[in-house]
Write a protein that holds these residues in place. Sequence first.
Motif, mmCIF file in Angstrom:
data_model
loop_
_atom_site.group_PDB
_atom_site.id
_atom_site.type_symbol
_atom_site.label_atom_id
_atom_site.label_comp_id
_atom_site.label_asym_id
_atom_site.label_seq_id
_atom_site.Cartn_x
_atom_site.Cartn_y
_atom_site.Cartn_z
ATOM 1 N N TYR A 211 -0.201 10.746 -5.969
ATOM 2 C CA TYR A 211 0.223 11.190 -4.630
ATOM 3 C C TYR A 211 -0.531 10.411 -3.553
ATOM 4 N N ILE A 212 0.250 9.887 -2.572
ATOM 5 C CA ILE A 212 -0.336 9.154 -1.440
ATOM 6 C C ILE A 212 0.052 9.902 -0.175
ATOM 7 N N PRO A 213 -0.917 10.230 0.704
ATOM 8 C CA PRO A 213 -0.596 10.964 1.938
ATOM 9 C C PRO A 213 0.347 10.173 2.853
ATOM 10 N N ARG B 109 0.630 6.169 3.697
ATOM 11 C CA ARG B 109 1.837 5.400 3.405
ATOM 12 C C ARG B 109 2.323 4.639 4.641
ATOM 13 N N LYS B 110 2.256 5.281 5.830
ATOM 14 C CA LYS B 110 2.660 4.597 7.079
ATOM 15 C C LYS B 110 1.777 3.395 7.350
ATOM 16 N N GLN B 111 0.461 3.570 7.155
ATOM 17 C CA GLN B 111 -0.450 2.461 7.409
ATOM 18 C C GLN B 111 -0.187 1.298 6.455
ATOM 19 N N MET B 112 0.123 1.627 5.183
ATOM 20 C CA MET B 112 0.448 0.572 4.214
ATOM 21 C C MET B 112 1.702 -0.182 4.626
ATOM 22 N N GLN C 128 2.019 -4.118 5.642
ATOM 23 C CA GLN C 128 2.964 -5.006 4.980
ATOM 24 C C GLN C 128 3.804 -5.773 6.013
ATOM 25 N N ILE C 129 4.243 -5.073 7.049
ATOM 26 C CA ILE C 129 5.040 -5.737 8.101
ATOM 27 C C ILE C 129 4.218 -6.799 8.813
ATOM 28 N N ARG C 130 2.963 -6.473 9.119
ATOM 29 C CA ARG C 130 2.090 -7.456 9.777
ATOM 30 C C ARG C 130 1.885 -8.686 8.911
ATOM 31 N N GLN C 131 1.723 -8.463 7.605
ATOM 32 C CA GLN C 131 1.507 -9.594 6.708
ATOM 33 C C GLN C 131 2.732 -10.491 6.663
ATOM 34 N N ASN C 132 3.911 -9.851 6.606
ATOM 35 C CA ASN C 132 5.152 -10.643 6.602
ATOM 36 C C ASN C 132 5.319 -11.409 7.917
ATOM 37 N N PHE C 133 4.937 -10.756 9.027
ATOM 38 C CA PHE C 133 5.072 -11.408 10.330
ATOM 39 C C PHE C 133 4.127 -12.606 10.436
#
Length: 621
Positions: free
Chosen positions: A39-41, A45-48, A52-57
């Motif tokens: 289980y992930i809070p 999950r939002k921060q992950m 991920q979006i920042r890394q792709n950008f």
Amino acid sequence: MEVPSSVDPSKNPFKRSRDYRIKPAEKPDSEDDDSYQPYIPVKQRKQMRIDQIRQNFRHSSSMEKEEESRVAAASEAQENESKSKVSLLDQHAELKKKAEQVIENEREKQLREEAILLQSVTEKRALMGVSELAMGVVYEDPIKTSWRPPRHVLAYSEEKLERIRAKYRIAVEGEDPPLLIKTFEEMKFNRAILKALKAKGIMKPTPIQMQGLPIVLSGRDMIGIAYTGSGKTLVFTLPIIMFALEQEKLLPFEKSEGPYGLIVCPSRELAKQTQDLIDFFAEHLEQAGFPRLKSCLCIGGTSMQSQVASLTNGVHIVVATPGRLMDMLDKKAFNLEVCRYICLDEADRMIDMGFEEDVRTIFSFFKGQRQTLLFSATMPKKIQNFARSALVKPVTVNVGRAGSASVDVTQDVEWIKPEARIVYLLETLQKTPPPVLIFAEKKQDVDSIHEYLLLKGVEAAAIHGGKDQEERLKAVSAFRAGTKDVLVATDVASKGLDFPEIQHVINYDMPGDIEDYVHRIGRTGRQGKKGLATTYVYKTVEPSILLDLKHLLLEAKQAVPEFLANIESMDPIFPDDNKGCSYCGGLGHRITACPKLQAIQTKETQNIGRKDYIPTGTADY
């Protein structure tokens, strides 16, 4: 039946038992069971997801930057290759063109900012009475008069009028302006007025009179702007004399009736001078058999009872300062029910002095439409735009540039230490024969100069706002009569006063406003005569004022001293722009750095939260 002890009860098919012992939870082996997910809070999950979006950008941006750098490198290589085939002169011209485009863009940006700033500081309320504003009263057509121009003047072509206006540097703005007339006879003044003009030594009209008198005689509202000494006073005094004479002949004025015309001046001396001129023409008309025109002077520092007494006998024209006029209107010493003519002389000066609300209140005493005139030598666009709100189809007449100095005045600017000025005055006085006018900013400086000159045997008089009215009138009269060679004064004597024989004006200190400088030096070089103006400048003078002075000298084609010529503009975008400030008219700065606007804003800030029981009109000096 008993179950053998060797048999496990849990495997007994005939009996079920409940085990109440707490057993530890069994964890599935992650290696054996791939379906298990911890289980992930939600927050984690939002921060992950964001990471991920920042890394792709970042990845895509880095790829774009690499592509841009490759394109830039290719274009630079191509440009260098092309530049190798272009001469250095052509390369320099191309770089210069790009730099000019950048400066042009910056200029457009600053001009937009200045337009917004000017709009924000321009008064939004109309210069009209409270009742008219409340009722939404709007006058659409100018006042009708019986005056008509001669037929041969009406036959002038538009091209001919434009040639005459261009010759005399007359600029006219407005809807359907009246024609220009070049002689007093063609303006249909009667013989008594023409005789009085000749007695004054006035043979032909000046440019502001050529265009201004037909406008006023036609009943049109007008904004008149012309250099000092150009004869603006006659433009509004002669028509009101003719209008009042016409009313008196049709139906004589009775007791407590009038006035028909009102002239408002910023200073007592200017009001007295205007009334004397009106009385001069009234005497000539009476000698020629016309009815006597009565005028009244309403100024502070004199007995109100004598003024009320003259008003109760009926009066045609009232000349007043704002403070005393407000007081008498409030006390119902007279009314403006039949008044159809109002002139604000030195209108910008009255607004600068804080009489704006007083003028608005004075307008509320009118009971009908009136012909409104505003005159000054320095009237920036801010004041013109504000004044048009009260005028009906106004005509703006501008002779020269608003705020420009007379070309008949030679301007001499000298650098001198402040402590050496009073001693150097004696040497400066030797430049021309008397009479000489000396201006100083502070009252104590006026008193010090006056005392020093008297000790040195110079016949001198002095006036400033701290002296009583009788003493001020005596000083001005003695100076006009020639019994005093020198008049020392503050700016109380700089606006509108006419001393035709003055050959020399000395500025003991540089005023804090270039408009005041223009008015000061305009006391000489009047009516086409030559004059000299000497100004003392020292290190404490603001650089913005010195820049304004420098550009004013250049405009008038005067000699610019070296210390002024070395002062560079503080604005890199408009270093040599001759349009100057749209707020005060100074040529050495823009509205974004206007010292006058900054001073007004500072004063308004200081007045925030103060009580409002201080009466208006106290600045009526």
